[in-house]
Design a protein around this motif. Structure first.
Motif, PDB file in Angstrom:
ATOM      1  N   ARG A 197       0.835  -1.199   0.000  1.00  0.00           N
ATOM      2  CA  ARG A 197       0.000   0.000   0.000  1.00  0.00           C
ATOM      3  C   ARG A 197       0.873   1.253   0.000  1.00  0.00           C
ATOM      4  O   ARG A 197       0.662   2.178  -0.801  1.00  0.00           O
ATOM      5  CB  ARG A 197      -0.907  -0.004   1.244  1.00  0.00           C
ATOM      6  N   LEU A 198       1.877   1.275   0.886  1.00  0.00           N
ATOM      7  CA  LEU A 198       2.760   2.441   0.988  1.00  0.00           C
ATOM      8  C   LEU A 198       3.491   2.676  -0.325  1.00  0.00           C
ATOM      9  O   LEU A 198       3.633   3.807  -0.780  1.00  0.00           O
ATOM     10  CB  LEU A 198       3.769   2.249   2.122  1.00  0.00           C
ATOM     11  N   GLN A 199       3.942   1.581  -0.941  1.00  0.00           N
ATOM     12  CA  GLN A 199       4.682   1.733  -2.187  1.00  0.00           C
ATOM     13  C   GLN A 199       3.760   2.316  -3.254  1.00  0.00           C
ATOM     14  O   GLN A 199       4.129   3.197  -4.004  1.00  0.00           O
ATOM     15  CB  GLN A 199       5.232   0.383  -2.638  1.00  0.00           C
ATOM     16  N   HIS A 200       2.520   1.844  -3.256  1.00  0.00           N
ATOM     17  CA  HIS A 200       1.547   2.313  -4.236  1.00  0.00           C
ATOM     18  C   HIS A 200       1.221   3.788  -3.997  1.00  0.00           C
ATOM     19  O   HIS A 200       1.166   4.587  -4.923  1.00  0.00           O
ATOM     20  CB  HIS A 200       0.283   1.457  -4.124  1.00  0.00           C
ATOM     21  N   GLU A 201       1.016   4.146  -2.709  1.00  0.00           N
ATOM     22  CA  GLU A 201       0.606   5.517  -2.395  1.00  0.00           C
ATOM     23  C   GLU A 201       1.721   6.529  -2.587  1.00  0.00           C
ATOM     24  O   GLU A 201       1.474   7.676  -2.957  1.00  0.00           O
ATOM     25  CB  GLU A 201       0.082   5.597  -0.945  1.00  0.00           C
ATOM     26  N   THR A 202       2.957   6.120  -2.307  1.00  0.00           N
ATOM     27  CA  THR A 202       4.048   7.088  -2.387  1.00  0.00           C
ATOM     28  C   THR A 202       4.676   7.120  -3.777  1.00  0.00           C
ATOM     29  O   THR A 202       5.281   8.114  -4.160  1.00  0.00           O
ATOM     30  CB  THR A 202       5.163   6.761  -1.381  1.00  0.00           C
ATOM     31  N   GLY A 203       4.554   6.031  -4.527  1.00  0.00           N
ATOM     32  CA  GLY A 203       5.159   5.986  -5.846  1.00  0.00           C
ATOM     33  C   GLY A 203       6.675   5.968  -5.819  1.00  0.00           C
ATOM     34  O   GLY A 203       7.335   6.331  -6.785  1.00  0.00           O
ATOM     35  N   ILE A 204       7.238   5.556  -4.698  1.00  0.00           N
ATOM     36  CA  ILE A 204       8.699   5.487  -4.567  1.00  0.00           C
ATOM     37  C   ILE A 204       9.167   4.079  -4.939  1.00  0.00           C
ATOM     38  O   ILE A 204       8.471   3.101  -4.674  1.00  0.00           O
ATOM     39  CB  ILE A 204       9.111   5.838  -3.115  1.00  0.00           C
ATOM     40  N   THR A 205      10.327   3.993  -5.578  1.00  0.00           N
ATOM     41  CA  THR A 205      10.909   2.686  -5.880  1.00  0.00           C
ATOM     42  C   THR A 205      11.309   1.989  -4.585  1.00  0.00           C
ATOM     43  O   THR A 205      12.010   2.570  -3.762  1.00  0.00           O
ATOM     44  CB  THR A 205      12.165   2.869  -6.766  1.00  0.00           C
ATOM     45  N   PHE A 206      10.847   0.769  -4.396  1.00  0.00           N
ATOM     46  CA  PHE A 206      11.227   0.002  -3.211  1.00  0.00           C
ATOM     47  C   PHE A 206      12.187  -1.106  -3.638  1.00  0.00           C
ATOM     48  O   PHE A 206      11.891  -1.839  -4.575  1.00  0.00           O
ATOM     49  CB  PHE A 206       9.998  -0.676  -2.572  1.00  0.00           C
ATOM     50  N   ILE A 207      13.314  -1.200  -2.949  1.00  0.00           N
ATOM     51  CA  ILE A 207      14.189  -2.360  -3.140  1.00  0.00           C
ATOM     52  C   ILE A 207      14.189  -3.135  -1.831  1.00  0.00           C
ATOM     53  O   ILE A 207      14.597  -2.627  -0.792  1.00  0.00           O
ATOM     54  CB  ILE A 207      15.619  -1.956  -3.539  1.00  0.00           C
ATOM     55  N   PHE A 208      13.696  -4.350  -1.917  1.00  0.00           N
ATOM     56  CA  PHE A 208      13.385  -5.134  -0.732  1.00  0.00           C
ATOM     57  C   PHE A 208      14.303  -6.350  -0.702  1.00  0.00           C
ATOM     58  O   PHE A 208      14.437  -7.061  -1.696  1.00  0.00           O
ATOM     59  CB  PHE A 208      11.913  -5.565  -0.848  1.00  0.00           C
ATOM     60  N   VAL A 209      14.951  -6.556   0.441  1.00  0.00           N
ATOM     61  CA  VAL A 209      15.842  -7.703   0.577  1.00  0.00           C
ATOM     62  C   VAL A 209      15.191  -8.741   1.475  1.00  0.00           C
ATOM     63  O   VAL A 209      14.711  -8.408   2.553  1.00  0.00           O
ATOM     64  CB  VAL A 209      17.196  -7.259   1.182  1.00  0.00           C
ATOM     65  N   THR A 210      15.142  -9.977   1.027  1.00  0.00           N
ATOM     66  CA  THR A 210      14.570 -11.016   1.883  1.00  0.00           C
ATOM     67  C   THR A 210      15.135 -12.381   1.516  1.00  0.00           C
ATOM     68  O   THR A 210      15.663 -12.578   0.422  1.00  0.00           O
ATOM     69  CB  THR A 210      13.033 -11.048   1.776  1.00  0.00           C
ATOM     70  N   HIS A 211      15.031 -13.323   2.461  1.00  0.00           N
ATOM     71  CA  HIS A 211      15.389 -14.705   2.154  1.00  0.00           C
ATOM     72  C   HIS A 211      14.121 -15.554   2.094  1.00  0.00           C
ATOM     73  O   HIS A 211      14.175 -16.757   1.905  1.00  0.00           O
ATOM     74  CB  HIS A 211      16.349 -15.259   3.211  1.00  0.00           C
ATOM     75  N   ASP A 212      12.961 -14.884   2.257  1.00  0.00           N
ATOM     76  CA  ASP A 212      11.693 -15.580   2.351  1.00  0.00           C
ATOM     77  C   ASP A 212      11.026 -15.558   0.976  1.00  0.00           C
ATOM     78  O   ASP A 212      10.526 -14.536   0.524  1.00  0.00           O
ATOM     79  CB  ASP A 212      10.831 -14.862   3.397  1.00  0.00           C
ATOM     80  N   GLN A 213      11.015 -16.707   0.274  1.00  0.00           N
ATOM     81  CA  GLN A 213      10.518 -16.755  -1.100  1.00  0.00           C
ATOM     82  C   GLN A 213       9.037 -16.414  -1.179  1.00  0.00           C
ATOM     83  O   GLN A 213       8.589 -15.780  -2.134  1.00  0.00           O
ATOM     84  CB  GLN A 213      10.792 -18.130  -1.716  1.00  0.00           C
ATOM     85  N   GLU A 214       8.283 -16.792  -0.147  1.00  0.00           N
ATOM     86  CA  GLU A 214       6.851 -16.525  -0.162  1.00  0.00           C
ATOM     87  C   GLU A 214       6.605 -15.011  -0.118  1.00  0.00           C
ATOM     88  O   GLU A 214       5.786 -14.466  -0.854  1.00  0.00           O
ATOM     89  CB  GLU A 214       6.226 -17.214   1.051  1.00  0.00           C
ATOM     90  N   GLU A 215       7.375 -14.330   0.770  1.00  0.00           N
ATOM     91  CA  GLU A 215       7.293 -12.880   0.891  1.00  0.00           C
ATOM     92  C   GLU A 215       7.615 -12.224  -0.457  1.00  0.00           C
ATOM     93  O   GLU A 215       6.933 -11.304  -0.899  1.00  0.00           O
ATOM     94  CB  GLU A 215       8.327 -12.442   1.933  1.00  0.00           C
ATOM     95  N   ALA A 216       8.663 -12.739  -1.101  1.00  0.00           N
ATOM     96  CA  ALA A 216       9.087 -12.178  -2.384  1.00  0.00           C
ATOM     97  C   ALA A 216       8.000 -12.354  -3.439  1.00  0.00           C
ATOM     98  O   ALA A 216       7.679 -11.432  -4.179  1.00  0.00           O
ATOM     99  CB  ALA A 216      10.384 -12.849  -2.834  1.00  0.00           C
ATOM    100  N   LEU A 217       7.402 -13.541  -3.502  1.00  0.00           N
ATOM    101  CA  LEU A 217       6.374 -13.811  -4.508  1.00  0.00           C
ATOM    102  C   LEU A 217       5.146 -12.939  -4.264  1.00  0.00           C
ATOM    103  O   LEU A 217       4.520 -12.456  -5.203  1.00  0.00           O
ATOM    104  CB  LEU A 217       5.972 -15.287  -4.475  1.00  0.00           C
ATOM    105  N   THR A 218       4.800 -12.744  -2.997  1.00  0.00           N
ATOM    106  CA  THR A 218       3.595 -11.989  -2.654  1.00  0.00           C
ATOM    107  C   THR A 218       3.717 -10.517  -3.017  1.00  0.00           C
ATOM    108  O   THR A 218       2.767  -9.907  -3.486  1.00  0.00           O
ATOM    109  CB  THR A 218       3.337 -12.085  -1.135  1.00  0.00           C
ATOM    110  N   MET A 219       4.895  -9.914  -2.745  1.00  0.00           N
ATOM    111  CA  MET A 219       4.973  -8.458  -2.754  1.00  0.00           C
ATOM    112  C   MET A 219       5.581  -7.854  -4.011  1.00  0.00           C
ATOM    113  O   MET A 219       5.310  -6.705  -4.332  1.00  0.00           O
ATOM    114  CB  MET A 219       5.809  -8.000  -1.552  1.00  0.00           C
ATOM    115  N   SER A 220       6.399  -8.603  -4.721  1.00  0.00           N
ATOM    116  CA  SER A 220       7.274  -7.953  -5.702  1.00  0.00           C
ATOM    117  C   SER A 220       6.635  -7.741  -7.072  1.00  0.00           C
ATOM    118  O   SER A 220       5.785  -8.519  -7.494  1.00  0.00           O
ATOM    119  CB  SER A 220       8.527  -8.803  -5.897  1.00  0.00           C
TER     120      SER A 220
END
Lengths: 374, 272
Positions: A197-220
């Protein structure tokens, strides 16, 4: 469920290019003890994109993030932001802000002072700072806690303050270093949606680091899968999941069956494979690959079904049945002794048709095989 | 209530035989001399061991004693300067030894900074006496400067240890976060590092102040004629007839130390 998000073109909102890393190498230490944390990494991250660096610990994802933030500098190669080479700028001269894994909130300041810190350092007027702080507090729904000290609020609230603090100066890029790893399961799920939601509302590029594949699939919007200091594959969650190009990617994300097969013909990104069972199937090829001879192909457990022997593309012996509520997992051994898992969604009032020890056939959905590069 | 019924089954030091007696004996050894000293400071008589009734006369006498006044002012000026300089130097040393990548030889540097804790004080005193004598002969410069320099030097480790402990306990990502939020190195230091290390700095400064106020060995060797501090004055008095005036001065020193320590507790608890 997430298809609408994941299938959106990565750079639908703006054509601009935000971050380009080019042949970046980072070596820590000297002599025999040196570690190649990043080994010739090149990646282009678009404006207004939710981009995820995914990989196991030690794969170099945090190092790449730190190079973009300016906490470290590349041994060689360049990092450009909107065309400008920022490889050797100090962090305080980059329009890039970070949400740290442990949040790193200033313990001697209130919630509001934390959020206003970046703007204050940029020399904004007091009324300006107060305005933005109010907006940020509203954005992360923390208005009532503005005068609390950071050790008087919960972990989830600290997370929101850290986000607000990093977003307040309106950076061009927001870096998030495993920010959800310290939260419990329920809160993590909520924050995943909150971050989108925040990424959508602010329109800022987000670079997200994770080791959790489920998190990556859900959000990216797009994911870069990293291993041993290299980016193995970049693509949308769907591309990464359905068309893994490397064994590591296929293995790291989701459950996978590996099949050894011989190529009988290949052209136009498609190949004809001869399986160990003696039957031929179609498979997708990684970009630019025209193999011959022996290859490894993968198929997801949900793209296979159990049938009567001889009717499927493969035959196997049923070794174990695991009932998981929504699904049942059938663990099989193929005729060439390779393991194979079939996942089938459960229906109510379903009778157990296949018994352990039985020989069964495995039918593969058409176009469900993907050849790996290695 | 039955004490035995409260006795826990697991091992507890509190219930070991003789625990209470040993504890009480230790407290008695620690505090009996101080209590005696304080009580006899209010003695009306002129002997430090024969009680002749309550009086504040020795406090008045000490207050009006010009030599005591002179020594007190010198002690305070000396302790203030020494604690100020040593704290500044110790802060720099603590930053220098905690904000760098550890390297071979860092332990040696710790040892060098803490040298005054390890070298016998009397050795330092003699060394300083000789060195300062040479400088005085060569330059002709006199003054409190020599005492300030000596006190500053031996106060450094006392100021350094609490500051370093504070810095080592500090989360380094806080400074990274400040830099990430557009703070230049100087602003990061002023707005994040310094405020967070304040309790350590105050603790270090107060410790240095008390150590300087209390010092006798080095002071006795380094001071020139007429540069009495309170401790050297009191030592000098021992060669004559001792009056409860000494008790009165000691009691005041004790009160000052207690004030300093309590002040530190109040400050550090507010900060944390």
């Amino acid at each position: 469920m997430q298809d609408n998000v994941n299938d959106a073109p990565a750079n639908a909102h703006a054509p601009g290019v935000d971050i380009i890393a080019q042949n970046v190498v980072k070596i820590f230490g000297e002599g025999a003890g040196q570690v190649r944390a990043l080994d010739d990494v090149s990646v282009t991250i678009h404006e207004n994109e939710f981009f995820t660096l995914l990989g196991p610990s030690g794969c170099g994802k945090t190092t790449l993030l730190r190079l973009i933030a300016g906490f470290d500098h590349p041994t060689s190669g360049t990092i450009r932001l909107e065309g400008q080479d920022i490889s050797h700028l100090p962090p305080y001269k980059r329009p890039v802000n970070t949400v740290f894994q442990n949040y790193a909130l200033f313990p001697h300041m209130t919630v509001a002072q934390n959020i206003g810190f970046g703007l204050e350092m940029l020399g904004r007027s007091n009324s300006d700072v107060a305005d933005v702080v109010d907006k940020m507090l509203a954005l992360v729904r923390m208005g009532e806690l503005r005068d609390r000290r950071t050790d008087q609020i919960s972990g989830g609230q600290q997370q929101r303050v850290a986000l607000a603090r990093a977003l307040a100066p309106r950076p061009k890029v927001l870096l998030l270093d495993e920010p959800l790893s310290a939260l419990d399961y329920k809160l993590r799920k909520d924050m995943q949606i909150e971050l989108k939601r925040l990424q959508h509302e602010t329109g800022i590029t987000f670079i997200f680091v994770t080791h959790d594949q489920e998190e990556a699939l859900t959000m990216s919007d797009r994911i870069a899968v990293m291993s041993r200091g290299q980016i193995l594959q970049i693509g949308s969650p769907r591309q990464i999941y359905d068309h893994p190009a490397e064994r590591f990617v296929a293995d790291f994300i989701g459950d996978t069956n590996f099949l050894i097969a011989d190529v009988t013909s290949s052209a136009g990104g498609k190949a004809r494979l001869l399986l160990s069972s003696g039957r031929e199937v179609n498979a997708d090829l990684p970009e630019g690959m025209t193999p011959s001879g022996r290859v490894t192909a993968v198929v997801r457990p949900e793209h296979a079904t159990l049938v009567t022997p001889g009717e499927g593309e493969l035959d196997g012996m049923l070794e174990n049945v695991v009932y998981l509520g929504t699904d049942t997992h059938y663990h099989l051994k193929l005729s060439d002794n390779a393991p194979f898992v079939v996942r089938s969604q459960n229906q109510r009032n379903e009778d157990e048709v296949f018994a352990v020890g039985e020989t069964v056939g495995i039918a593969l959905e058409s176009d469900s095989l993907q050849v790996l590069r290695d | 209530m039955n004490i035995l019924s409260m006795k826990p089954k697991t091992f507890s030091l509190r219930y070991q035989p003789g625990f209470t007696i040993i504890a009480l004996a230790c407290f008695f050894m620690l505090y009996a001399p101080i209590v005696t000293l304080v009580i006899y400071s209010f003695n009306a008589g002129k002997y430090i061991s024969i009680w002749e009734g309550f009086s504040l006369q020795w406090y008045v006498s000490a207050w009006n004693n010009e030599i005591v006044q002179d020594a007190t002012i010198r002690s305070l000026v000396l302790a203030l300067q020494a604690s100020l300089y040593s704290t500044v130097l110790a802060t720099m040393a603590a930053l220098g030894t905690t904000r760098i990548r550890p390297f071979r030889g860092l332990t040696a540097i710790y040892a060098m900074i803490n040298q005054p804790l390890m070298v016998p004080e009397i050795v330092t005193a003699v060394a300083l006496l000789i060195l300062f004598a040479m400088i005085k002969v060569a330059t002709g410069v006199q003054g409190l400067f020599y005492l300030v320099a000596a006190h500053t030097a031996f106060c450094i480790p006392f100021a350094y240890l609490p500051i370093r402990a504070r810095l080592e306990g500090m989360d380094l990502t806080l400074e990274t976060a400040a830099a990430d939020l557009y703070a230049t190195p100087w602003m990061t230091f002023r707005r994040v590092t310094l405020p967070l290390m304040w309790p350590g700095i105050i603790a270090g400064a107060m410790l240095a102040f008390v150590i300087s106020l209390d010092d006798i060995v080095i002071t006795e060797f380094v001071k020139s004629a007429g540069q009495e501090t309170l401790p050297t004055y009191m030592l000098g008095q021992l060669r004559r007839i001792i009056t409860p005036e000494i008790n009165a001065i000691s009691t005041v020193l004790l009160a000052i130390s207690l004030l300093v320590v309590s002040f530190f507790f109040v400050v550090s608890h507010k900060r944390d």
